[in-house]
Design an enzyme around this catalytic site. Structure first.
Site, PDB file in Angstrom:
ATOM      1  N   SER A   1      -4.093   2.642   0.555  1.00 28.11           N
ATOM      2  CA  SER A   1      -3.863   3.386   1.784  1.00 28.11           C
ATOM      3  C   SER A   1      -5.173   3.482   2.561  1.00 28.11           C
ATOM      4  O   SER A   1      -5.805   2.463   2.827  1.00 28.11           O
ATOM      5  CB  SER A   1      -3.257   4.748   1.458  1.00 28.11           C
ATOM      6  OG  SER A   1      -2.720   5.350   2.609  1.00 28.11           O
TER       7      SER A   1
ATOM      8  N   ASP B   1       3.006   1.592   2.360  1.00 28.97           N
ATOM      9  CA  ASP B   1       1.902   2.252   1.672  1.00 28.97           C
ATOM     10  C   ASP B   1       1.908   2.046   0.162  1.00 28.97           C
ATOM     11  O   ASP B   1       2.872   2.399  -0.524  1.00 28.97           O
ATOM     12  CB  ASP B   1       1.974   3.744   1.990  1.00 28.97           C
ATOM     13  CG  ASP B   1       0.691   4.476   1.677  1.00 28.97           C
ATOM     14  OD1 ASP B   1      -0.090   3.994   0.847  1.00 28.97           O
ATOM     15  OD2 ASP B   1       0.478   5.538   2.269  1.00 28.97           O
TER      16      ASP B   1
END
Length: 327
Positions: free
Chosen positions: A48, A185
């Site tokens: 991320s 993600d």
């Protein structure tokens, strides 16, 4: 026979705008090192926002420049709204992501393109692994540089696309299309990529566990506690407002992974993180000036309490000549 060379890993966790905390630590460590920080590590992992930071280091983007990205572009990428503290405000905040992502990602992509340009993973100067999720096939994906003949790399994939994919948190940013598939993600399964990096080193780079040292940096979510009362019958508003569900997942994943990796590496696993300041108004998409100040202060405090002798012995990172961690 001489002692084998240590294999040094840097692992950077996810956490949205909380990554400013990590960026400040990296910038100070690079200032101490006086060379691009990526040169101190044999493998860099990031998930991320940690993936953005990892890619920056792998391409030797100055860590101070990446830190500046948060400070100068954070409000355009995320929001200048503080955390909602009333029921109506919380419902309005949740409503922003009901029919689509809360943010377009356009400002983030423009900021990333300034630093990573049109480079692909084949252009990286240091090995890097970046977790993501293939939402088309519901499978995990580790984007990686072509650093090992035993592991297929993603040398043709643009670094900007990888960065946008790994931080495409559901309901916050759109999934990223790469080829014919959509990616989101990597924090959905590896918000702390320590184990991903360790597996890469052992299985694909043929590194003996006894040679590995790892520096793991979190996003100031240690011992996370919601600011408000927790009830057994909390519903969507209780769990989703203030980012409570996401922050809980980030905190407990880091805690669990840290425990497992420390069991394997012992004192060769160094984890830097800060205890969550429950009433400081922080959130994964809160980019207010007040939040920026708190995160920078937490980074400064973390390094003030870190053992400089341990960082130098394991990662060749010298002690500070004078205190820093500045905006």
């Amino acid at each position: 026979m001489g002692r084998r060379r240590p294999f040094r890993i840097l692992s950077l966790a996810g956490g949205g705008y909380l990554g400013l905390y990590t960026a400040c630590i990296l910038a100070e460590l690079e200032r101490r090192a006086e060379v691009p920080l990526g040169r101190h590590f044999d493998l860099i992992a990031g998930t991320s926002v940690g993936g953005i930071l990892a890619l920056g280091l792998a391409f030797e983007v100055p860590a101070a420049e990446t830190r500046r990205l948060f400070i100068e572009h954070g409000a355009r990428i995320f929001s200048t709204r503080p955390l909602a503290n009333r029921a109506v405000g919380k419902l309005l905040d949740l409503a922003r992501s009901v029919w689509g992502p809360k943010y377009s990602g356009a400002a983030l992509e423009r900021a990333l393109a300034e630093h990573l340009r049109d480079q692909t993973l084949a252009d990286a100067l240091h090995p890097v692994v970046v977790p993501a999720v293939n939402v088309t096939t519901s499978m995990t994906k580790i984007f990686k540089t072509p650093h090992s003949p035993k592991s297929r790399g993603d040398e043709a994939v643009r670094a900007v696309d990888v960065a946008m994919a790994t931080c495409a948190a559901p309901a916050y940013f759109p999934s990223r299309k790469i080829g014919r598939q959509l990616f989101a993600d990597g924090g959905m399964f590896a918000v702390a990529p320590d184990l991903v990096a360790l597996h890469e080193a052992e299985q694909f780079m043929d590194i003996d566990l006894g040679d590995v040292s790892m520096l793991s940096i979190g996003t100031a979510t240690l011992q996370y506690r919601p600011a408000e009362r927790i009830a057994a019958d909390d519903g969507a508003v209780g769990w989703l407002s203030e980012g409570r569900l996401v922050l809980t997942l980030i905190s407990v994943q880091q805690q669990h992974v840290q425990a497992m990796v420390q069991d394997r590496l012992g004192g060769r696993h160094v984890h830097l993180d800060a205890v969550w300041p429950a009433r400081a108004g922080l959130g994964i998409d809160v980019a207010t000036p007040a939040a920026a100040r708190v995160l920078q202060e937490l980074a400064r405090d973390t390094l003030d309490h870190a053992d400089p002798r341990l960082l130098e012995r394991l990662f060749l990172l010298p002690a500070p000549r004078r205190a820093s961690v500045t905006p």
